[in-house]
Design an enzyme around this catalytic site. Structure first.
Site, PDB file in Angstrom:
ATOM      1  N   GLU A 194       0.838  -1.192   0.000  1.00 44.15           N
ATOM      2  CA  GLU A 194       0.000   0.000   0.000  1.00 44.15           C
ATOM      3  C   GLU A 194       0.879   1.250   0.000  1.00 44.15           C
ATOM      4  OE1 GLU A 194      -1.311  -2.812   1.337  1.00 44.15           O
ATOM      5  OE2 GLU A 194      -2.910  -2.598  -0.141  1.00 44.15           O
ATOM      6  N   ASN A 272      -0.310  -7.438  -3.885  1.00 42.60           N
ATOM      7  CA  ASN A 272      -0.940  -6.590  -4.890  1.00 42.60           C
ATOM      8  C   ASN A 272       0.065  -5.633  -5.514  1.00 42.60           C
ATOM      9  OD1 ASN A 272      -1.525  -5.400  -1.984  1.00 42.60           O
ATOM     10  ND2 ASN A 272      -1.338  -3.647  -3.345  1.00 42.60           N
ATOM     11  N   ASP A 317      -6.211  -4.928  -5.724  1.00 34.68           N
ATOM     12  CA  ASP A 317      -5.623  -5.278  -4.427  1.00 34.68           C
ATOM     13  C   ASP A 317      -5.964  -6.732  -4.059  1.00 34.68           C
ATOM     14  OD1 ASP A 317      -4.344  -5.131  -1.949  1.00 34.68           O
ATOM     15  OD2 ASP A 317      -6.076  -4.263  -0.936  1.00 34.68           O
TER      16      ASP A 317
HETATM   17 CA    CA Z   1      -2.958  -5.063  -0.087  1.00 37.61          CA
END
Ligand code: CA
Length: 733
Positions: A194, A272, A317
């Site tokens: 992230e 991700n 994601d």
């Molecule tokens: Ca993630």
């Protein structure tokens, strides 16, 4: 159990690093499945979260009660599954702390608290969690939140060696997974996709901590020169040359790492892409290898032997970091060594773990980003008209929280069932060019996410064009029919079909699972109940109210002739600041503990209920010169820097800043700029924010506190409960 299974497990046993037989394992230990000992966080080398112990069974589980408990003195998430070797229970807690207990008495033998610079919390998306230790060759291996790996003496807890697993300390790396012992090395991945992280998995010599090899999940900027290892050359072709190399590309392998002694491979589930939107990460698209994949690496060299990308180009994601289970299955008449994997993307995969051949890929929840998987090519049939949100808002199933996530599932070799929590939910996703949406902004991500659990409530408040575009999506029918839900399910891994299911208390309620030869499945709930099911029928046989939220997976072991079941209990992890109103943590607080049960045990001490919520205290007057513009600017800064941890929800496990005391207000600048509360976990921000910025944030919070107080006084006057939680939920799994 088939002969093949026994052979495979026998091989594992010979190669296993921790003793398979233990001191008193009996016949069943020869299978390599967990018996008296529970040698990895997954129980056995294949991590099936299954035990051959039968002392606790369908007939007697009614007398299950508390054997012992240990309070850990923290209020943050606990996700680890303990390991037990020869009667000693080893487990990990907040930020990579390690605890060793006598498994029978609960006496603490030692504990280790890594020195963690709490600045790391600035890029810890999903709480200060840790998912377990690995024990081998007289040492206990753990990684701390800040990415330092420690090898501890198994007897004393003293540091034998430590190694820095982070490649670039200027980036947002953290680490939360359980290290995996693979031959002569211990393997760990980084977390933080992230943020500006480049995914990597690193192997260290078991004895010395010297780096043995490192596999980068994504290529680096080709302008910087040759790639770090040859496997990245083919990967580079699947990225736009003008990809967001500056922020690392993501792919962080933060959980699933499985050593397969039968093949000598280390299977790694990768994370991700960063940012989430493929169009922002790699403008011309592409698969973006090796994100959203299982990569199989040679344990000796770290070189890639095969890979299978579950979510090409991962736009959602989805990550592939959910735990894997290695076992054997008869598939189309042939018995094969397989890996079972259900990542966030909604499919349950069965692959041959020798070569990555795809054997099955069945949806287990509502899925619309792909219309199935082409079994010839192994590729999902993408449905951009339903799920590519670059050109306009879409409602995508499953949501970014995932059909499955880190919460371990169990594989029961007797029934052939895969048993774990399954979440059926979607997100409305839209791009946010040039603006920072409140409520939903992830660092480095340009996509805003609205969970379908709240979508109908949120919709009326959205700007009309966005509201209408979302409302017009055909998936609104799904949202209206069933916005969200989580169940404990027993699935046939070959068909994805559900044999039985038990509905959990809410969509966030998704604990890990344990299956046993005693005919049982154990699972905790965040509503505070520890439950035992008949594994054949799903019938609830026993539930114990513990008063503590439980997310982690239970495990079982035997010492001194007694079978115990242990589980770590606390709310936390992804979305941790938002404490669900139906959870025990909301009602009784979140004091983390280890709960250990046995037959004929006693009652669990239940924490007292928290006092009723009081209206927010009177805030100080705004400083001179504060204007509506100051407050608006402060809100933008707050959402960009603070909101991920401070959800400003009642009973949040980080401070609700609408309820700051006079003293906190007075020290606001020192807290934010000078690190006054750094030891408590509140980082300093003087490299990113100046005094004027912090004053603007403060002005926003003073304003918010005044408004909150006014609203709550009004509620109190009308006799309404004060603690109606808002809808702000950040997706950060
Ligand atoms: Ca993630």
């Amino acid at each position: 159990m088939g002969e093949g299974m026994k052979r495979f497990l026998g091989t594992l046993c010979l190669l296993a690093l921790a003793s398979c037989s233990g001191t008193s394992g009996g016949d069943k230990a020869e299978t390599g499945l967990a018996a008296d000992n529970w040698v990895t966080p997954g129980g056995d080398i294949g991590k099936s979260h299954y035990s051959t112990l039968t002392d606790i069974n369908r007939d007697n589980v009614g007398t299950l009660g508390l054997a012992w408990q240990a309070e850990l003195g923290t209020g943050r998430g606990l996700e680890a599954t303990p390991v037990v070797i020869d009667g000693v229970l080893y487990t990990s807690g907040v930020a990579g702390r390690v605890y060793a207990y006598d498994g029978a008495s609960g006496k603490e033998l030692w504990r280790f608290e890594p020195p963690v610079d709490m600045q790391v919390n600035r890029t810890a998306c999903c709480d200060m969690v840790n998912r377990g230790v690995s024990v081998a060759r007289g040492k206990v291996y753990v990684v701390a939140l800040d990415g330092w790996m420690y090898a501890l003496d198994q007897k004393s807890g003293k540091v034998v060696w430590k190694a820095d697993t982070v490649v670039d300390r200027k980036r947002g790396d953290t680490s939360t997974g359980a290290p995996e012992v693979a031959g002569d090395v211990v393997v760990i991945g980084n977390a933080g996709a992230e943020y500006d992280v480049r995914g990597a998995v690193s192997a260290f010599d078991l004895e010395t901590g010297k780096l043995a090899w490192r596999f980068f999940v994504v290529p680096r900027d080709p302008k910087l020169g040759p790639q770090d290892h040859p496997d990245l050359a083919p990967a580079l072709k699947t990225w736009d040359p003008n990809s967001r190399w500056d922020i690392g590309g993501g792919g962080a392998p933060w959980d699933a790492i499985n050593y397969d002694p039968e093949t000598g491979l280390v299977l790694v589930g990768t994370g991700n892409g960063g940012p989430y939107a493929t169009s922002k990460r790699s403008p011309s698209g592409g698969d973006n290898l090796y994100i959203g994949s299982i990569v199989a690496l040679d344990a000796k060299t770290g070189r890639l032997k095969w890979h299978y990308q579950e979510t090409p180009g991962d736009n959602w994601d989805y990550t592939s970091t959910a735990p894997m289970i290695l076992t054997r299955l008869k598939v189309d008449g042939e018995e094969r060594p397989v890996v079972l994997h259900a990542p966030k993307n909604g499919f349950l995969y069965v692959l041959d773990r020798r070569d990555g051949k795809l054997l099955r890929a069945n949806p287990i929840v509502r899925v619309n980003w792909a219309d199935g998987v082409d079994m010839k090519t192994g590729r999902p049939r993408l449905t951009p008209e339903k799920a590519d949100y670059t050109s306009g808002p879409k409602i995508v199933f499953p949501s970014t929280t995932g059909a499955r996530n880190w919460h371990p599932a169990a594989y029961d070799p007797e029934s052939g069932l895969y048993i774990g929590s399954v979440q059926d939910m979607g997100n409305a996703i839209y791009m946010t060019p040039g603006q920072k949406p409140h409520q939903t902004k992830m660092l480095n991500n340009d996509a805003a996410l609205l969970f379908t659990s709240d979508l109908q409530a949120i919709l009326p408040g959205l700007p009309p064009p966005l509201r209408d575009a979302i409302a017009a999506r055909p998936e609104m029918a799904w949202v209206k029919a069933n916005p969200s839900g989580t169940e404990l399910r027993a699935l046939d891994p070959l068909t994805g079909k559900t044999r039985w299911a038990y509905k959990m208390a809410g969509w966030q309620d998704r604990g890990g699972a344990l299956a046993t030869a005693g005919g049982l499945v154990f699972q905790g709930s965040i509503d505070g109940h520890f439950r035992v099911f008949d594994k054949a029928s799903g019938k609830l046989l026993k539930q114990i109210d513990t008063g503590s939220s439980i997310l982690a997976a239970p495990m079982t072991y035997k010492v001194g002739g007694v079978q115990y079941v242990a589980v770590m209990a606390a709310w936390g992890g992804g979305g941790y600041p938002y404490v669900p109103p139906y959870s025990a943590a909301y009602k009784r607080g979140n004091q983390g503990r280890i709960l250990v049960f046995r037959l004929g045990g006693g009652p669990v001490p239940i924490p007292p209920e928290l006092p009723a919520l009081e209206p927010a205290p009177v805030p100080p007057a705004q400083a001179a010169g504060v204007t509506p513009q100051t407050i608006a600017q402060g809100m933008t800064l707050f959402m960009g820097h603070c909101a991920l941890c401070h959800a400003n929800q009642p009973r949040s496990i980080t401070p609700d800043l609408r309820r700051m005391s006079e003293g906190t207000h007075a020290a606001f600048r020192q807290i934010v700029l000078e690190g006054l509360l750094l030891p408590n976990g509140m980082p300093r921000w003087d490299d990113r924010l100046n005094a004027k910025d912090v004053d603007a944030i403060h002005a926003y919070l003073v304003d918010l506190q005044a408004k909150t107080r006014a609203a709550e006084l009004e509620k109190q006057k009308r006799g309404q409960p004060l603690d109606t939680p808002g809808l702000t939920i950040l997706s950060n799994y």
